[in-house]
Design an enzyme around this catalytic site. Structure first.
Site, PDB file in Angstrom:
ATOM      1  N   LYS A  45      -2.084  -3.197  -7.131  1.00 38.81           N
ATOM      2  CA  LYS A  45      -0.870  -3.827  -7.650  1.00 38.81           C
ATOM      3  C   LYS A  45      -1.022  -4.217  -9.131  1.00 38.81           C
ATOM      4  O   LYS A  45      -0.040  -4.294  -9.858  1.00 38.81           O
ATOM      5  CB  LYS A  45      -0.517  -5.078  -6.835  1.00 38.81           C
ATOM      6  CG  LYS A  45      -0.322  -4.854  -5.339  1.00 38.81           C
ATOM      7  CD  LYS A  45       0.973  -4.116  -5.037  1.00 38.81           C
ATOM      8  CE  LYS A  45       1.350  -4.149  -3.554  1.00 38.81           C
ATOM      9  NZ  LYS A  45       0.507  -3.312  -2.684  1.00 38.81           N
TER      10      LYS A  45
HETATM   11  C1  LIG Z   1       0.691  -2.296  -1.676  1.00 36.68           C
HETATM   12  C2  LIG Z   1      -0.528  -1.585  -1.187  1.00 36.68           C
HETATM   13  C3  LIG Z   1      -0.471  -0.284  -0.610  1.00 36.68           C
HETATM   14  C4  LIG Z   1       0.831   0.440  -0.373  1.00 36.68           C
HETATM   15  O1  LIG Z   1       1.445   0.872  -1.573  1.00 36.68           O
HETATM   16  P1  LIG Z   1       3.014   1.253  -1.572  1.00 36.68           P
HETATM   17  O2  LIG Z   1       3.349   1.464  -3.001  1.00 36.68           O
HETATM   18  O3  LIG Z   1       3.707   0.049  -0.992  1.00 36.68           O
HETATM   19  O4  LIG Z   1       3.181   2.467  -0.740  1.00 36.68           O
HETATM   20  C5  LIG Z   1      -1.661   0.319  -0.239  1.00 36.68           C
HETATM   21  N1  LIG Z   1      -2.840  -0.319  -0.374  1.00 36.68           N
HETATM   22  C6  LIG Z   1      -2.940  -1.566  -0.911  1.00 36.68           C
HETATM   23  C7  LIG Z   1      -4.282  -2.224  -1.007  1.00 36.68           C
HETATM   24  C8  LIG Z   1      -1.802  -2.244  -1.334  1.00 36.68           C
HETATM   25  O5  LIG Z   1      -1.908  -3.491  -1.843  1.00 36.68           O
END
Ligand SMILES: *Cc1c(COP(=O)(O)O)cnc(C)c1O
Length: 495
Positions: free
Chosen positions: A113
């Site tokens: 993120k």
């Molecule tokens: C948010 C997240 C995902 C999923 O990503 P999306 O963009 O929602 O498909 C996968 N792994 C981790 C560790 C995340 O924080």
């Protein structure tokens, strides 16, 4: 470049306005009206550049109302050495001749993120300037763990913004809670909610849609905004690392310029893999986009059958950031695959709201099949992938990354495709110590930050600096509110 809504193409605006709004007024997602094209010369010109320059050049193709100089400054702030623990920012690790891993967790909160949430606050505060906004943006976030911390880390002390995060009192891991309640910054607020994630989320939605609260806040000089992954300002920074990974593979002689690469992405809200799709549409040589889910396999079924059906049990898994049944960003893909047919997209979304399901046209189904492959990995498979990578390659991966690794193996077995494949690593294994320890055959002794040392002494893998530092940090936030009390917390915060 202008942006319009996936549900109504007549709603058009510049990128700064799109980033400020987040979601279109009609409930649709704001999407670029054209996808810029890149060629071999562009890729070759990026290969010798650092990540920050690559980011400025790629984002500049979409954000035409920002200058390249601005974007470069933002990228330097977002991805500099005080934020990321590697100069490469998003390094590609080679596992074997055909297999590479794109590590996206070297930022301040050890989850992917950060790649977008270190950039979004800067795009947003510039958007406030560009649109002549004089109010302060208050970002409200309900989080199940990763997003809240990454958003605060990005927005901390950014001028003309404030951020308030609500998390479910007993619904986040100990490490995640420690990360949030020790957050620094004059403009941040954190509050636990006596309830679950849905309660926190419902509370935030209620505050957003309450005209009286909005009016009170406007009188005090605030407007509410959101930092979740439907904001274009979160998708675009993610397009960068797919193109960057390709450039790295070519630069390091792992790939010949022009040869295709597959990407395998652990998916929840469909934001990360959508960014890979945009990179492909821009002209990056990409073969298959492999969409990896955990037991919540709604996307696997969708990609195979063309029917999206959220009417199914919700599973709580060891990869919680992918525990999701409605993948919001899919709407942008449908818009593109339908030939930007806003009426068609509106129909699908209305059916989803009404019946919890929809079936796409034959044309979209065929396009999905050509470009994507969907698979899911259950809990035992996830643990087996962690153990397998650790034993075979000495490579410690987290639970979300393990889902991608497991699905990539399935894909190869079922299709025999030997194209070079990059799987995406979205979190540090240290965010999920207990599951990772168990998977590699250890018994977790303790909980939360206590387990950092155990995982480190067993594996020798260094603990990310910021996670290690949590142990000495003072708790700044102690407040817990009842569900109906969230409004008051916000009003107190925005005195
Ligand atoms: C948010 C997240 C995902 C999923 O990503 P999306 O963009 O929602 O498909 C996968 N792994 C981790 C560790 C995340 O924080």
């Amino acid at each position: 470049m202008r942006y319009y809504s996936t549900r109504d193409r007549s709603l058009r605006m510049d990128s700064a306005e799109a980033i400020k709004m987040g979601l279109s007024r009609d409930g649709g997602l704001l999407t670029p009206e054209a996808i810029p094209q890149i060629d071999r010369a562009f890729l070759e010109s990026l290969a010798g550049e650092c990540y920050q320059t690559r980011a400025a050049k790629i984002m500049g193709l979409y954000l035409t109302d920002y200058t390249e100089e601005e974007l470069l400054t933002f990228a330097e702030n977002a991805y500099g050495p005080d934020k990321f623990d590697t100069e490469a920012v998003a390094p590609v690790r080679t596992v074997d001749e055909n297999t590479h891993c794109l590590e996206l967790w070297h930022g301040p909160t050890s989850a992917f993120k950060d790649m977008a949430l270190q950039m979004l606050p800067q795009l947003l505060s510039a958007a406030l300037r560009k649109t002549g906004e004089d109010k302060t943006a208050c970002i409200l976030v309900a989080t199940s763990g990763d997003t809240g911390k990454a958003a605060m880390e990005g927005f901390a002390d950014v001028p003309q913004t404030k951020i308030m995060v609500f998390y479910p009192k007993d619904g986040v891991s100990k490490v995640q809670e420690a990360q949030m309640v020790t957050q620094e910054g004059e403009n941040v607020g954190v509050c636990a909610v006596a309830g679950n994630f849905d309660d926190a989320q419902a509370g935030v939605k209620r505050i957003f849609s309450d005209p009286a609260t909005r009016e009170t806040l406007a009188g005090r000089g605030y407007f509410l905004s959101s930092a979740n992954s439907i904001n274009w300002g979160r998708i675009l920074p993610q397009v960068v690392y797919y193109i960057s990974a390709y450039c790295d593979l070519v630069r390091d002689g792992r790939l010949v310029m022009g040869d295709p690469v597959n990407f395998c992405v652990p998916t929840g809200n469909f934001g990360d893999i959508l960014a890979a799709y945009y990179a492909k549409r821009m002209g990056l040589p990409v073969g298959k986009l492999i969409c990896a889910s955990n037991c919540n396999d709604v996307l696997t079924d969708f990609l195979r059958t063309g029917v999206y059906d959220r009417n199914r049990p919700f599973h709580t898994t060891m990869s919680p950031s992918m525990d999701i049944l409605v993948s919001s960003n899919l709407e942008r893909l449908l818009f593109d695959l339908s030939g930007e047919n806003d009426a068609e997209v509106r129909g699908y979304m209305e059916a989803l709201a009404k019946d919890g399901k929809y079936a796409v046209s034959g044309a979209i189904k065929a396009a999905l099949k050509e470009q994507f492959w969907g698979g899911f990995c259950d809990e035992a498979g996830t643990a087996a992938a962690i153990a397998g990578y650790y034993k075979k390659h000495g490579y410690l991966i987290d639970t979300h990354t393990a889902v991608a690794a497991g699905v990539m193996e399935q894909y190869r077995r079922e299709t025999g495709d030997e194209t070079v494949t990059v799987f995406v690593s979205t979190a540090s294994p240290y965010k999920f110590c207990n599951h990772v320890l168990t998977a590699i055959g250890e018994t977790p002794a303790g909980d939360g930050v206590e387990l950092l040392d155990q995982l480190n002494s067993v594996t020798g893998v260094p603990v990310p600096r910021r996670l290690a530092a949590l142990r000495g940090k003072a708790r700044r936030f102690d407040r817990t509110c009842e569900k109906p009390g969230m409004d008051e917390v916000v009003l107190d915060f925005l005195r």
